[in-house]
Design an enzyme around this catalytic site. Structure first.
Site, PDB file in Angstrom:
ATOM      1  N   SER A   1       0.869  -1.182   0.000  1.00  0.00           N
ATOM      2  CA  SER A   1       0.000   0.000   0.000  1.00  0.00           C
ATOM      3  C   SER A   1       0.904   1.229   0.000  1.00  0.00           C
ATOM      4  O   SER A   1       1.806   1.301  -0.831  1.00  0.00           O
ATOM      5  CB  SER A   1      -0.940  -0.069   1.213  1.00  0.00           C
ATOM      6  OG  SER A   1      -1.915   0.926   1.137  1.00  0.00           O
TER       7      SER A   1
ATOM      8  N   ASP B   1      -4.556  -4.464   5.899  1.00  0.00           N
ATOM      9  CA  ASP B   1      -4.878  -5.424   4.839  1.00  0.00           C
ATOM     10  C   ASP B   1      -3.680  -6.366   4.654  1.00  0.00           C
ATOM     11  O   ASP B   1      -2.530  -5.939   4.730  1.00  0.00           O
ATOM     12  CB  ASP B   1      -5.163  -4.660   3.540  1.00  0.00           C
ATOM     13  CG  ASP B   1      -5.914  -5.504   2.515  1.00  0.00           C
ATOM     14  OD1 ASP B   1      -6.430  -6.569   2.880  1.00  0.00           O
ATOM     15  OD2 ASP B   1      -5.978  -5.082   1.340  1.00  0.00           O
TER      16      ASP B   1
ATOM     17  N   HIS C   1      -2.620  -1.098  -3.392  1.00  0.00           N
ATOM     18  CA  HIS C   1      -3.797  -0.231  -3.255  1.00  0.00           C
ATOM     19  C   HIS C   1      -3.622   0.988  -4.162  1.00  0.00           C
ATOM     20  O   HIS C   1      -2.642   1.712  -4.045  1.00  0.00           O
ATOM     21  CB  HIS C   1      -3.960   0.229  -1.805  1.00  0.00           C
ATOM     22  CG  HIS C   1      -4.330  -0.888  -0.881  1.00  0.00           C
ATOM     23  ND1 HIS C   1      -4.034  -0.879   0.458  1.00  0.00           N
ATOM     24  CD2 HIS C   1      -4.972  -2.055  -1.113  1.00  0.00           C
ATOM     25  CE1 HIS C   1      -4.486  -1.992   1.021  1.00  0.00           C
ATOM     26  NE2 HIS C   1      -5.058  -2.725   0.081  1.00  0.00           N
TER      27      HIS C   1
END
Lengths: 193, 282
Positions: free
Chosen positions: A19, A139, A46
């Site tokens: 991310s 995540d 992401h």
């Protein structure tokens, strides 16, 4: 000899989640994969959901492996890097083939790292290796444990080295992992597979 | 899950899907495995069941459970004007052709809670075509269809819808089409006059009308290839000569038996046109 020699031939697929700070980490990692590698590499980074992703354009000239966009039902090839498209979850399914889904956001994300990791654990069982890189959320932590339960290998970028350490720390806190390594050693490990 | 746990899970999953088909005639046997597994794991948590066998027992004996399970078996994620560029492509390539017909029929297959059907109605209103159009919006999830019929969406989604609509090339303001009240946006009943919401299964039902445009986006990704082929065959048979088919941005006709029946209209935004003589065996 290489310290990861014992892993040679054990892994078919590498799944990577990243991310914030992830592009930089992937830029250090993916170009290191040798052209001879037979690995399938699947990446969830992401990205903004409402814009086309430039990841394939960024990484294709930098990588020795083929870099592909993920399209639903595409047969999964060895020696290829697949990126999750914006606003779809990326999964792997029997075939093996790419499976995309427009299901609800998971961990406020679509694509979600957990979704990819859990499907890869199902499909590849002990022949998958999951890597959690830099990021500012949780995540990937649950997905990495799904890989561990299926008998696969779990790798986390050293939090001290990560641009944003929240995601690596969450992955380590969620349960046991096999390796916590800086990027150059993750690259060395991947090259040994 | 370990290999043996997964094997058990998959056996139970197949039995559950067969049970739902045998008892209720909803056919999920051609659904893609990875996504179905994920959603059934979520269902186990939601209904507090330790295994799919336990869940199956309840689904067979409590018909209300089937209604609740439909929200796990089907996907109800949609936005108005999702992928604005798709609607731009419709305006560019399809609307000029639609203008040439005195009356129009359009099929939104897998309409879920109705966002795409209302988006299409608004686009057609903007293009001056809604009054001569009938939109068939179909789905297998009865509860989703009820929500679609109501045309009421949470107000916190409207900012996203508005931005999408603007980027879709909309010539009006989305706020012209809804009334805001009590945290909800209620869409204009005049849009619904030209929409028929109806139960239809791409897995078990057949063609019901001749249409000029089929829009079926992010539905085929949940089907395996043979069910995809069935659905695409239905679309081909429903389309008039030179009718249009739009599918999701990451879907493709490439792997379909029927790919030769269509030509690309807009490769990037997945718009296809039925060939002049598609499917007549010539």
């Amino acid at each position: 000899m290489n310290r990861y020699e014992s892993l040679e031939g054990r892994i078919d697929a590498v799944v990577i989640g990243a991310s914030a700070g992830g592009i930089e980490a992937l830029t250090q990692l993916l170009p290191q994969l040798p052209a001879s590698s037979k690995l399938t590499v699947l990446v969830v980074l992401h990205v903004p959901r409402d814009r086309p992703s430039l990841l394939v354009d960024i990484f294709r000239p930098r990588c020795r492996l083929h870099v592909a966009e993920s399209q639903d039902k595409d047969p999964i090839q060895p020696g290829t890097v697949y990126f999750a498209p914006p606003d779809y979850h990326l999964m792997v399914d029997i075939g093996p083939q790419i499976a995309l889904s427009a299901d609800e956001l998971v961990n406020f994300s679509r694509p979600s790292i957990d979704v990819l990791f859990e499907s890869a654990a199902d499909l590849y069982q002990r022949r998958v290796l999951g890597i959690v890189l830099s990021g500012g959320n949780h995540d990937g932590a649950a997905g990495l444990q799904a890989i561990v339960r299926a008998g696969g290998l779990a790798v986390v970028q050293s939090p001290d080295q990560a641009a944003v350490d929240i995601m690596p720390r969450a992955a380590i806190a969620a349960g046991s992992v096999d390796y916590v390594l800086p990027l150059d050693q993750i690259a060395e490990l991947l090259a040994a597979l | 899950m370990s290999a043996s746990e997964l094997q058990d899970f998959d056996i139970e999953l197949q039995l559950l899907i067969d049970a739902i088909y045998l008892k209720y005639h909803y056919d999920f046997r051609g659904y893609a495995q990875a996504s179905l597994r994920r959603r059934m794991r979520a269902a186990l948590l939601r209904f507090n069941c330790s295994s799919l066998s336990q869940l199956q027992d309840r689904v067979l004996r409590e018909p209300a459970m089937l209604t609740a399970m439909m929200d796990f078996l089907t996907v109800q994620v949609s936005d108005m004007f999702r992928d604005p560029a798709y609607y731009q492509a419709l305006r560019r390539h399809v609307v000029p052709m639609l203008r040439t017909y005195p009356s129009l029929k359009i099929w939104i297959a897998g309409c879920s809670t109705g966002e795409e059907a209302y988006s299409m109605a608004i686009l057609l209103r903007e293009e001056g075509l809604l009054d001569r159009t009938l939109i068939y919006a179909t789905d297998i999830n009865g509860q989703a269809l009820q929500k679609a019929e109501a045309g009421i969406y949470d107000l916190d989604r409207i900012a996203g819808f508005t931005e999408n609509h603007r980027r879709s090339g909309g010539s009006s303001s989305l706020s012209d089409y809804y009334m805001a009240a009590y945290g909800r946006a209620v869409f204009d009943k005049s849009l619904r006059r030209n929409i028929v919401f109806s139960d239809h299964s791409l897995a078990t039902d057949s063609v019901f009308a001749e249409v000029q445009l089929v829009s079926c986006r992010n539905v085929l990704i949940y089907f395996n290839r043979s069910l995809q082929d069935r659905a695409i065959g239905l679309f081909r048979d429903a389309l008039c000569r030179k009718g249009f088919l739009g599918i999701g941005a990451k879907e493709s006709l490439r792997f379909s038996d029927h790919s030769n029946d269509f030509v690309d209209v807009d490769r990037e935004y997945r718009l296809y046109q039925k060939k002049d003589r598609a499917g007549d065996g010539l």
